[in-house]
Write a protein that holds these residues in place. Structure first.
Motif, mmCIF file in Angstrom:
data_model
loop_
_atom_site.group_PDB
_atom_site.id
_atom_site.type_symbol
_atom_site.label_atom_id
_atom_site.label_comp_id
_atom_site.label_asym_id
_atom_site.label_seq_id
_atom_site.Cartn_x
_atom_site.Cartn_y
_atom_site.Cartn_z
ATOM 1 N N LYS A 81 60.342 51.231 14.260
ATOM 2 C CA LYS A 81 59.476 52.277 15.399
ATOM 3 C C LYS A 81 59.633 51.640 16.772
ATOM 4 O O LYS A 81 59.772 50.488 16.748
ATOM 5 N N ALA A 82 60.191 52.474 17.691
ATOM 6 C CA ALA A 82 60.184 52.136 19.043
ATOM 7 C C ALA A 82 58.800 51.639 19.799
ATOM 8 O O ALA A 82 57.956 52.477 19.632
ATOM 9 N N PRO A 83 58.510 50.449 19.962
ATOM 10 C CA PRO A 83 57.237 50.009 20.372
ATOM 11 C C PRO A 83 56.961 50.141 21.833
ATOM 12 O O PRO A 83 58.052 50.133 22.680
ATOM 13 N N LEU A 84 55.982 50.905 22.293
ATOM 14 C CA LEU A 84 55.669 51.065 23.418
ATOM 15 C C LEU A 84 54.529 50.515 24.063
ATOM 16 O O LEU A 84 53.305 49.850 23.157
ATOM 17 N N PHE A 85 54.345 49.921 25.248
ATOM 18 C CA PHE A 85 53.189 49.346 25.913
ATOM 19 C C PHE A 85 52.045 50.276 25.665
ATOM 20 O O PHE A 85 52.318 51.591 25.912
ATOM 21 N N PRO A 86 50.888 49.846 25.836
ATOM 22 C CA PRO A 86 49.792 50.933 25.334
ATOM 23 C C PRO A 86 49.518 52.082 26.315
ATOM 24 O O PRO A 86 49.082 53.166 26.160
ATOM 25 N N ASP A 87 49.767 51.831 27.789
ATOM 26 C CA ASP A 87 49.737 52.663 29.019
ATOM 27 C C ASP A 87 50.847 53.802 28.732
ATOM 28 O O ASP A 87 50.515 54.778 29.699
ATOM 29 N N VAL A 88 51.813 53.400 28.137
ATOM 30 C CA VAL A 88 53.034 54.448 28.434
ATOM 31 C C VAL A 88 52.735 55.956 27.840
ATOM 32 O O VAL A 88 53.030 56.703 28.918
ATOM 33 N N ALA A 89 52.702 56.100 26.416
ATOM 34 C CA ALA A 89 52.629 57.355 26.007
ATOM 35 C C ALA A 89 51.454 58.460 26.831
ATOM 36 O O ALA A 89 51.711 59.345 27.083
ATOM 37 N N PRO A 90 50.036 57.666 26.826
ATOM 38 C CA PRO A 90 49.083 58.530 27.623
ATOM 39 C C PRO A 90 49.468 59.075 29.163
ATOM 40 O O PRO A 90 49.264 60.021 29.382
ATOM 41 N N MET A 91 50.167 58.035 29.846
ATOM 42 C CA MET A 91 50.648 58.422 31.242
ATOM 43 C C MET A 91 51.898 59.234 31.214
ATOM 44 O O MET A 91 51.661 60.167 32.057
ATOM 45 N N LEU A 92 52.788 59.333 30.216
ATOM 46 C CA LEU A 92 53.861 60.184 30.267
ATOM 47 C C LEU A 92 53.257 61.671 30.017
ATOM 48 O O LEU A 92 53.548 62.555 30.544
ATOM 49 N N ALA A 93 52.228 61.677 29.022
ATOM 50 C CA ALA A 93 51.598 62.922 28.835
ATOM 51 C C ALA A 93 50.835 63.495 29.939
ATOM 52 O O ALA A 93 51.032 64.671 30.172
ATOM 53 N N ARG A 94 50.250 62.560 30.598
ATOM 54 C CA ARG A 94 49.458 63.080 31.776
ATOM 55 C C ARG A 94 50.192 63.726 32.915
ATOM 56 O O ARG A 94 49.964 64.406 33.544
ATOM 57 N N TRP A 95 51.506 62.989 33.067
ATOM 58 C CA TRP A 95 52.513 63.189 34.389
ATOM 59 C C TRP A 95 53.117 64.604 33.896
ATOM 60 O O TRP A 95 53.258 65.400 34.789
ATOM 61 N N HIS A 96 53.499 64.634 32.724
ATOM 62 C CA HIS A 96 54.325 65.942 32.058
ATOM 63 C C HIS A 96 52.939 67.013 32.405
ATOM 64 O O HIS A 96 53.517 68.278 32.851
ATOM 65 N N GLY A 97 51.838 66.774 32.016
ATOM 66 C CA GLY A 97 50.758 68.000 32.156
ATOM 67 C C GLY A 97 50.730 68.314 33.586
ATOM 68 O O GLY A 97 50.231 69.525 33.784
ATOM 69 N N ARG A 98 50.897 67.811 34.607
ATOM 70 C CA ARG A 98 50.849 67.971 35.852
ATOM 71 C C ARG A 98 52.047 68.543 36.628
ATOM 72 O O ARG A 98 52.064 68.961 37.515
ATOM 73 N N GLY A 99 53.079 68.724 35.416
ATOM 74 C CA GLY A 99 54.226 69.514 36.125
ATOM 75 C C GLY A 99 55.320 68.452 36.456
ATOM 76 O O GLY A 99 56.620 69.030 37.073
ATOM 77 N N MET A 100 55.279 67.197 36.295
ATOM 78 C CA MET A 100 56.196 66.370 37.089
ATOM 79 C C MET A 100 57.412 66.188 35.947
ATOM 80 O O MET A 100 57.085 66.412 34.749
ATOM 81 N N LYS A 101 58.487 66.089 36.402
ATOM 82 C CA LYS A 101 59.764 66.245 35.625
ATOM 83 C C LYS A 101 60.034 64.616 35.144
ATOM 84 O O LYS A 101 60.256 63.872 36.140
ATOM 85 N N LEU A 102 59.918 64.155 34.168
ATOM 86 C CA LEU A 102 60.164 63.075 33.571
ATOM 87 C C LEU A 102 61.634 62.944 32.786
ATOM 88 O O LEU A 102 61.911 63.449 32.320
ATOM 89 N N MET A 103 62.417 61.931 33.471
ATOM 90 C CA MET A 103 63.809 61.614 33.236
ATOM 91 C C MET A 103 64.145 60.399 32.683
ATOM 92 O O MET A 103 63.263 59.309 33.070
ATOM 93 N N ILE A 104 65.045 60.048 31.615
ATOM 94 C CA ILE A 104 65.253 58.653 31.217
ATOM 95 C C ILE A 104 66.627 58.415 31.707
ATOM 96 O O ILE A 104 67.639 59.237 31.653
#
Length: 305
Positions: A81-104
């Motif tokens: 499984k891809a290991p994430l730092f603990p703050d990554v998933a919650p913050m990505l979800a928060r930014w996405h919820g604000r309508g921010m475009k997240l790109m990799i």
């Protein structure tokens, strides 16, 4: 995300068996043939070259594509499984919820990126629905070249380059993004090589997404303060202009009013209440041969009688 800690070791571990069993299979041959010819004709040469590239952390597209292929089965089977730092998933979800475009944008292939974000150690595991777009060295270019970031920005003509924020643990990539007109910050995570004092002085360095969130909030408050000051100045200017217009209108109204005559002229125009008989026209005199009866007759004739 730490692909080096799990993904790379798994790829190296799976490589010998995969090469042995799939060397001539069409699905593997496509990845094998992408390697330089001096390495694609021999299983031993092929494996030695892969190990050499990984050990030197060389980022070339044909290696990244192969790694993605080797990772896929491991992810699907649940072995990795891809290991994430603990703050990554919650913050990505928060930014996405604000309508921010997240790109990799990664040196790993788009296929590998999607595997990483689909099979994470977060809950839920699949984060791909949070990502708006994916870029790699094939569809964008090398991450250390400013032209690559210009190409990415060109996919969004309605967004200014300065409205992009690029995050990376690689200083050369941050410099390239800044050269292309983007905002960019260094993310310093546990396990990264220590940054020089020069880098920390000239670039913004963050250690967590929480630090980034605080930084974004600070900028938002600063922008709001500037807007409030601007609106106050506009209101003050508008009030001053309104007062000036009122004064001008009042002055104009005064100019149009009839000014009072001076005493002499007023006396001349005022009708006299002490008029004498000489001021009235003289009545017809009988000595002229015209009588009152004659006048009445003329009036009647004029009226058609």
């Amino acid at each position: 995300m730490e692909p080096k800690a799990v993904g790379f070791p798994h790829a190296l571990k799976a490589l010998p068996e995969t090469v042995k069993e799939q060397w001539d299979k069409p699905e593997f041959k496509a990845y094998r043939d992408a390697f330089p010819v001096e390495f694609s004709g021999s299983q031993d040469a092929f494996q030695d070259h892969v190990v050499d590239l990984v050990s030197r952390d060389v980022k070339v597209s044909y290696l990244k594509n192969l790694q993605g292929y080797l990772w896929e089965e491991g992810y699907r089977s649940g072995q990795i499984k891809a290991p994430l730092f603990p703050d990554v998933a919650p913050m990505l979800a928060r930014w996405h919820g604000r309508g921010m475009k997240l790109m990799i944008y990664s040196s790993g292939s788009v296929a590998a990126q999607k595997l990483l974000f689909k099979y994470t150690n977060a809950e839920p595991s699949d984060l791909t629905m949070l990502i708006s777009d994916w870029f790699d060295t094939v569809n964008a270019g090398l991450k250390t070249e400013s032209a690559s970031y210009e190409k990415i920005a060109g996919n969004y003509p309605d967004v200014l380059p300065s409205q992009f924020l690029f995050l990376s643990d690689n200083v050369a990539e941050v410099d390239a993004a800044i050269a292309a007109g983007m905002q960019s910050k260094v993310i310093f995570r546990p396990g990264n090589a220590e940054l020089s004092s020069d880098v920390r002085e000239r670039l913004s360095v963050l250690e967590t997404f929480d630090d980034l969130e605080a930084n974004l909030n600070e900028k938002k408050l600063e922008a709001l303060g500037k807007r409030d000051r601007s609106e106050t100045e506009d209101n003050e200017q508008g009030e001053t202009l309104r007062r000036e217009e009122e004064v001008a209108a009042e002055d104009s109204h005064k100019d149009k009013k009839i000014k009072p005559l001076d005493d002499g002229k007023a006396e001349e125009r005022r009708p006299s209440t002490n008029r004498t008989e000489s001021d009235f026209p003289a009545a017809p005199s009988a000595g002229t041969g015209t009588t009152i009866s004659d006048l009445l007759n003329e009036v009647e004739q004029a009226n058609g009688n």
